[in-house]
Design an enzyme around this catalytic site. Sequence first.
Site, short mmCIF file in Angstrom:
data_model
loop_
_atom_site.label_atom_id
_atom_site.label_comp_id
_atom_site.label_asym_id
_atom_site.label_seq_id
_atom_site.Cartn_x
_atom_site.Cartn_y
_atom_site.Cartn_z
N SER A 258 -7.31 28.33 26.77
CA SER A 258 -6.94 28.92 25.48
C SER A 258 -5.84 29.94 25.66
CB SER A 258 -8.16 29.59 24.87
OG SER A 258 -8.47 30.75 25.62
N LYS A 259 -5.31 30.39 24.52
CA LYS A 259 -4.27 31.41 24.54
C LYS A 259 -4.80 32.66 25.25
CE LYS A 259 -0.59 33.64 22.52
NZ LYS A 259 -0.67 34.83 23.38
N ARG A 260 -6.10 32.95 25.02
CA ARG A 260 -6.65 34.16 25.63
C ARG A 260 -6.76 34.03 27.14
NH1 ARG A 260 -11.88 35.30 24.03
NH2 ARG A 260 -12.23 36.80 25.70
N ASP B 257 -3.39 34.70 28.45
CA ASP B 257 -2.98 36.10 28.58
C ASP B 257 -3.64 36.75 29.79
OD1 ASP B 257 -1.43 35.71 26.42
OD2 ASP B 257 -2.81 36.63 24.99
#
Length: 508
Positions: A265-267, A270
Amino acid sequence: MNKKVRVRFAPSPTGGLHLGGVRTVLFNYLFAKQHQGDFIVRIEDTDQTRFVEGAEDYIFNTLEWCGLVPDESPKHGGPFAPYRQSERKAIYRQYAEELVNAGYAYYAFDTTEELEQMRNNYKTSENPSPQYNHTLRAKMRNSTCLSANDVSKLLADQTPYVIRIKMPEDQTVSFTDMIRGEVSFNTAQVDDKVLLKADGMPTYHLAVVVDDYLMKITHAFRGEEWLPSAPVHLLLWKYLGWEAEMPLWAHLPLILKPDGHGKLSKRDGDRLGFPVFAMDWKDPKSEELTVGFKERGFLPEAFVNLLAVLGWNDGTDNELFTIEELIEKFSMERVHKGGAKFDYEKAKWFNHEWIKKSSASQLNNKVAKILAQNNIEVKDNELLNTVIDLVKERCTLLSDFLMQSSFFFKNPEQFDTASIQPKWDATKNQFFIELANAFELSILWNSADLEKEFKELAAAHQLKPGELMLPLRIMLVGGKFGPGVFDIANLIGKEATVARIRTVVGLL
Ligand code: GLU
């Protein structure tokens, strides 16, 4: 005659490019180059509500950094320009109208409120989000159920409308995916997708088919998330009479979290630092500068290499490939169907391997830049090359060169005296005073002679060289790291060596 291979990467400029997107670029690029074909980048910006300023530049900067340069694009030009769909708006309507005339699509005049009402009225526990499809089509306001007169009147009154595809009620459509083989769908599962919006902009579905056709695309590789849209596209190719020209498709597997559970995921991105190459580009949605592979000190060659083996192998255990080798060996049929796990530790392993196999002169500029950013001036470029060769084994990321090489160019700011202190005594103190003096008088300044001098002096003091090496290292480097200590002394020279020994003796 075989057609010239033409592939495209068709990003929507809605944010930064993440790992999966760059891998799609890479597979397109490898396939094109392997077949002496063209690699096209087309910007799919028809959804203006999701447009992000700066995203397109970001995409091109990323491609450039990776060395994956397109043959045709809005930036590079080409015979099929424009390559930005918003600039091609006028092209699409005729195809949508053609579909309406042939009965494959229809005008739909439903307002937002009417659509909302439909969703509320027909929602059941089995079907919580009813779709605009063959079951509800006749209950809505569109040209499949209104009289020809009503439709003409609505059009004459300039009532806003969209054009929707009329998905067949129960038909099986299939195609052969280069990775998955035969894939079939029942059209009943798909709703009547909008093809042309009220403002005259096409949706992705219409634009992707029209442009792949007009741009003579022979192979379309895209993420697995587009598989559910395939039946719509297949029918459009057919309805527009272009079936024979349809590109071969490959839907690339997802990239998964390191533990293999779930899509990255995007998280996660990051947290692991890989969704984008930050450069100076800010994601306006998060207002944050995301740190990407580039800033973390990855070499583009390593990044490209690690992406290539996320879901592909050449049939051997080999994992290290140059771009030339990848162009030669890549094959879509060897891409796995299942998702590929991304592991940041493994990504670092690739980078380490690439740093080791790069020559000092290949790394020189990059390392010099890192040192300069940290106010370390390199006056002697040859010295930098020697240092790079000496320390590169110890550097996993380019940023590691800062710690591993700064002490060659300036005195350490801090010395880890705490690691010397516990075993420090008068004998050792005396030894290092004499060592500094002896080094000061040395005529021969090279690693072997320095080591010899050091060992002789240790013997004279009845000290074991092993006990003295760590203090000497900390004196020269500041901490417990770095290459061979006499190599360091040799390179930093007499003056710095003697001065650093005396400084630390003073501190102890
Ligand atoms: N515009 C689509 C995207 O952003 C392209 C999908 C395709 O390649 O067909 O992923």
